[in-house]
Design an enzyme around this catalytic site. Structure first.
Site, mmCIF file in Angstrom:
data_model
loop_
_atom_site.group_PDB
_atom_site.id
_atom_site.type_symbol
_atom_site.label_atom_id
_atom_site.label_comp_id
_atom_site.label_asym_id
_atom_site.label_seq_id
_atom_site.Cartn_x
_atom_site.Cartn_y
_atom_site.Cartn_z
ATOM 1 C CG ASP A 210 -1.854 1.119 1.333
ATOM 2 O OD1 ASP A 210 -2.765 1.191 0.495
ATOM 3 O OD2 ASP A 210 -1.710 1.964 2.239
ATOM 4 C CD GLU A 261 16.398 -14.701 3.086
ATOM 5 O OE1 GLU A 261 15.781 -15.315 4.002
ATOM 6 O OE2 GLU A 261 17.059 -13.671 3.289
#
Length: 549
Positions: A210, A261
């Protein structure tokens, strides 16, 4: 698209769920996570690849949940963390990925760290997490600069210090209940990296970020005497000091490293009201994966404007190796089935009241269905907003005393705001809330005719908007349409006359935004936006078709 496709996000259809208004499992009139879980088959049957959940975190709801009090929990009105885990499990079982909202520009004024900042003295480490400043003028009675809130009024609120005296001011680009984080402080970075890992570890597939382009402010917070609403562009070559500063890119690169990751890929989608060439800088290969295309969302129903923005968007994103996203509606703007019912410009976030000029409903829906085939016929990724697949119009009859968008009060009752696109969904033609839940007392009232748009009413009706969406998403997926390369068929000047025509993959898309019928190219029509779209080889005004050669 299968759940293990590595670059699923490049062509995905992502369905936005506004939790408060999707489905209510406990009968309190407010949607919740268990309600969403129970209705996920609808999204899977529609043909979407993923859902995006608007905030469900603990919040006082000063701005529809975008005032987050705790980023690593679930608001009790929506359920608990177990309900979130159950939703994730069910979605993944159905082959749907789950993207959740991240709100890094501001938090709630009830967040623990902001409460501590209020209790701490000026200059303290607690206040350094936010933008506290001394005021200007005699006695510090004036805001520190001239910035305006996106919800109207000053972007600064003065606090009362512990000794009862008027004190410093804090920055809030939105409501006073939404203080802005200070991203110049490393502890803010650490706080959000912890939040990312919290939800990634629980299995979310990404984050819609956002107001991501506002998190870093220009040094010194200089004055900016220009309006900054809508798509934000440079003024005399300079970006506003609260938007699209260079420091945002280091943040996004750090987040991308974290997401990389994890098995996935997990994705980041930027909410940035920027022109395509500026938004493309956020989706360079080591930053975010997608950025919302607000230039496209803001377009009128006009072929020339659509073609120009499609060309600009594809060029900007192709240059950085990113897909282009397409979107027509979301929780912040007037539903496109209504805004296309007006001729001329429309204020996307201003709302409509019963005493305002009303959209032409039939025309708006006709154009909206055509615009949907245009959007879904473009290469890249598409976002859908809950209810658009039903052809839901903006609710323009809400009584002013039920409005909850903060802009209504902040504007002195001049701007009605975004409540009209957030009214709870109809699932059945009858029942106390048209299948939304067991209570007739929904958090925003539904209009009496909402049952005619219900999922149950439209299912199986080949002329319905819902079945149009289902058919379009199924053909889009089976034909590889979204992975194709766009080639315009018509000369540039014909767009000025209202004609759009291009091929991508095995499909030719033709749309008519003009006032006279246009001739169609040869081929088999596989989808038409409305039943009367084609007569004797001519495409009617405000209609679109997909043709297979």
């Amino acid at each position: 698209m299968t759940h293990d496709d590595h670059e699923w996000w490049r062509t995905a259809v992502i369905y936005q769920v506004y939790p408060r208004s999707f489905a209510d499992a406990d009968g309190d009139g407010t949607g919740d996570l268990r309600g969403i879980t129970a209705r996920l088959e609808h999204v899977a049957d529609l043909g979407a690849d993923a859902i995006w959940l608007s905030p469900f975190y603990p919040s006082p709801q000063a701005d529809g949940g975008y005032d987050v009090a705790d980023y690593r929990d679930v608001d009790p009105r929506y359920g608990d963390l177990q309900d979130a885990d159950d939703l994730l499990e069910r979605a993944h079982t159905l082959g749907l990925r789950v993207v959740v909202d991240l709100v890094p520009n501001h938090c709630s004024d009830q967040h623990t760290l902001f409460r501590r900042a209020l209790a701490a003295p000026p200059g303290s480490p607690e206040r350094a997490l936010f933008h506290f400043r001394d005021g200007g003028g005699p006695g510090g009675d004036e805001p520190p600069n001239d910035w305006e809130s996106m919800f109207q009024g000053p972007a600064w609120t003065r606090v009362t210090e512990a000794d009862g005296t008027p004190g410093q001011w804090y920055l809030h680009l939105f409501a006073p209940e939404q203080p802005d984080w200070n991203w110049d402080d490393r502890r803010v970075h650490d706080e959000f990296e912890t939040t990312l890992r919290f939800w990634l570890d629980r299995g979310v597939d990404g984050f819609r970020v956002d107001v991501c382009d506002a998190i870093v402010k220009a040094p010194g917070l200089p004055d900016w005497p220009h309006a900054t609403h809508g798509v934000v562009e440079p003024v005399d070559g300079v970006m506003p000091p609260m938007w699209d500063q260079e420091g945002i890119h280091d943040v996004f690169r750090a987040w991308r490293r974290i997401l990389d990751e994890y098995e996935g890929p997990r994705i980041l989608c930027a909410e940035a009201w920027l022109p395509p060439e500026r938004a493309a800088r956020i989706v360079r290969p080591d930053e975010m994966h997608q950025a919302f295309n607000f230039a496209y969302l803001s377009l009128p129903w006009d072929a020339a404007a659509i073609r120009d923005t499609v060309d600009t968007s594809l060029a900007a994103n192709t240059a950085v190796g990113a897909p282009t996203t397409w979107v027509l509606s979301n929780h912040d703007v007037m539903r496109h089935a209504s805004r296309f019912g007006y001729d001329g410009p429309v204020e996307l976030e201003s709302g409509v009241g019963v005493d305002d000029p009303q959209p032409d409903r039939a025309l708006g829906l006709r154009r909206a269905r055509a615009a949907t085939l245009v959007m879904l016929g473009l290469p890249g990724s598409a976002y859908l907003y809950q209810g658009e697949e039903l052809g839901l119009p903006e609710v323009t009859t809400l009584p002013d005393d039920v409005r909850q968008d903060p802009v209504w009060e902040r504007s002195g009752h001049r701007t009605r705001g975004r409540d009209g696109c957030r009214v709870p969904l109809p699932w059945t033609a009858d029942g106390p809330s048209f299948g939304f839940g067991a209570s007739a007392d929904t958090w925003l009232p539904q209009p009496e005719d909402f049952g005619t748009f219900a999922v149950a009413e439209q299912t199986g009706d080949p002329a319905s908007t819902l079945e149009l969406y289902r058919a379009a998403l199924a053909f889009r997926a089976s034909s590889g349409l979204a992975a194709g390369e766009l080639r315009w068929l018509e000369e540039r000047g014909t767009a000025d006359a209202g004609l759009l025509a291009w091929t991508t993959g095995p499909v030719t898309v033709v749309a008519n935004t003009g006032t006279a019928p246009v001739a169609l190219p040869a081929g088999t029509i596989v989808l038409r936006s409305v039943p009367d779209a084609v007569t004797e080889g001519m495409l009617a005004p405000d209609a679109a078709v997909w043709i297979r050669a």
